[in-house]
Write a protein that holds these residues in place. Structure first.
Motif, PDB file in Angstrom:
ATOM      1  N   UNK A   9     -73.766 -15.172  72.589  1.00  0.00           N
ATOM      2  CA  UNK A   9     -75.424 -15.334  73.028  1.00  0.00           C
ATOM      3  C   UNK A   9     -75.813 -14.679  74.296  1.00  0.00           C
ATOM      4  N   UNK A  10     -75.208 -14.160  74.894  1.00  0.00           N
ATOM      5  CA  UNK A  10     -75.454 -13.571  76.101  1.00  0.00           C
ATOM      6  C   UNK A  10     -75.499 -12.058  75.601  1.00  0.00           C
ATOM      7  N   UNK A  11     -74.859 -11.380  74.794  1.00  0.00           N
ATOM      8  CA  UNK A  11     -74.879 -10.294  74.375  1.00  0.00           C
ATOM      9  C   UNK A  11     -75.660  -9.938  72.935  1.00  0.00           C
ATOM     10  N   UNK A  45     -70.937 -12.892  62.292  1.00  0.00           N
ATOM     11  CA  UNK A  45     -71.542 -12.171  61.176  1.00  0.00           C
ATOM     12  C   UNK A  45     -72.952 -11.751  61.675  1.00  0.00           C
ATOM     13  N   UNK A  46     -73.521 -10.668  61.556  1.00  0.00           N
ATOM     14  CA  UNK A  46     -74.628 -10.237  61.935  1.00  0.00           C
ATOM     15  C   UNK A  46     -75.549  -9.880  60.842  1.00  0.00           C
ATOM     16  N   UNK A  57     -81.429  -9.828  63.047  1.00  0.00           N
ATOM     17  CA  UNK A  57     -82.504 -10.943  62.676  1.00  0.00           C
ATOM     18  C   UNK A  57     -81.769 -12.235  62.689  1.00  0.00           C
ATOM     19  N   UNK A  58     -80.470 -12.113  62.698  1.00  0.00           N
ATOM     20  CA  UNK A  58     -79.718 -13.477  62.528  1.00  0.00           C
ATOM     21  C   UNK A  58     -78.069 -13.175  62.825  1.00  0.00           C
ATOM     22  N   UNK A  59     -77.580 -14.013  63.550  1.00  0.00           N
ATOM     23  CA  UNK A  59     -76.294 -13.816  63.749  1.00  0.00           C
ATOM     24  C   UNK A  59     -75.566 -15.264  63.957  1.00  0.00           C
ATOM     25  N   UNK A  60     -74.358 -15.372  63.615  1.00  0.00           N
ATOM     26  CA  UNK A  60     -73.399 -16.718  63.689  1.00  0.00           C
ATOM     27  C   UNK A  60     -71.955 -16.404  64.254  1.00  0.00           C
TER      28      UNK A  60
END
Length: 130
Positions: free
Chosen positions: A36-38, A104-105, A113-116
């Protein structure tokens, strides 16, 4: 006799540190807070991600967006399992723990646009040690 005991103890201690791993080593000790920081949706670029985590393990496309996957998996048998094997009692069963980190990005035009990020800890056993 003491030399044999000392040698067996040395073998068992060495075996207790044995583990196997696979995947992207940059993901080994990553936490949700690190990700979340990167990585910021709408801001972080593919070049920045590549600089932080290296090449993705897999790349695919979904609705015109590029999807990158990173993963690190480690597996470690417990000390008793290794000791049992060392003295010929492996038939009693084993216990081990597996840990995985997966990122996953999804990119559109080179921007995340989204990452998990998921972390899993799984314990398993066989024989009498289930």
């Amino acid at each position: 006799m003491n030399i044999i005991r000392l040698a067996l103890a040395g073998v068992m201690l060495t075996a207790m540190t044995a583990c196997s791993s696979a995947g992207n080593s940059s993901m080994k000790n990553v936490t949700v807070a690190d990700i979340d920081r990167n990585v910021r949706d709408g801001v972080t670029t593919s070049a920045q991600v590549r600089q932080l985590y290296g090449e993705p393990a897999a790349t695919s496309y979904d609705n015109g967006n590029e999807v990158w996957n990173y993963e690190f998996v480690s597996d470690r048998p417990d000390g008793l399992s290794m000791a049992q094997d060392a003295v010929g009692l492996g038939f009693l069963g084993t216990k081990d723990s597996m840990r995985s980190n997966a990122l996953e990005l999804t990119f559109r035009n080179g921007i995340v646009v989204h990452h998990s990020f998921t972390t899993k800890n799984i314990g398993s056993g066989s024989g009498l040690r289930r």
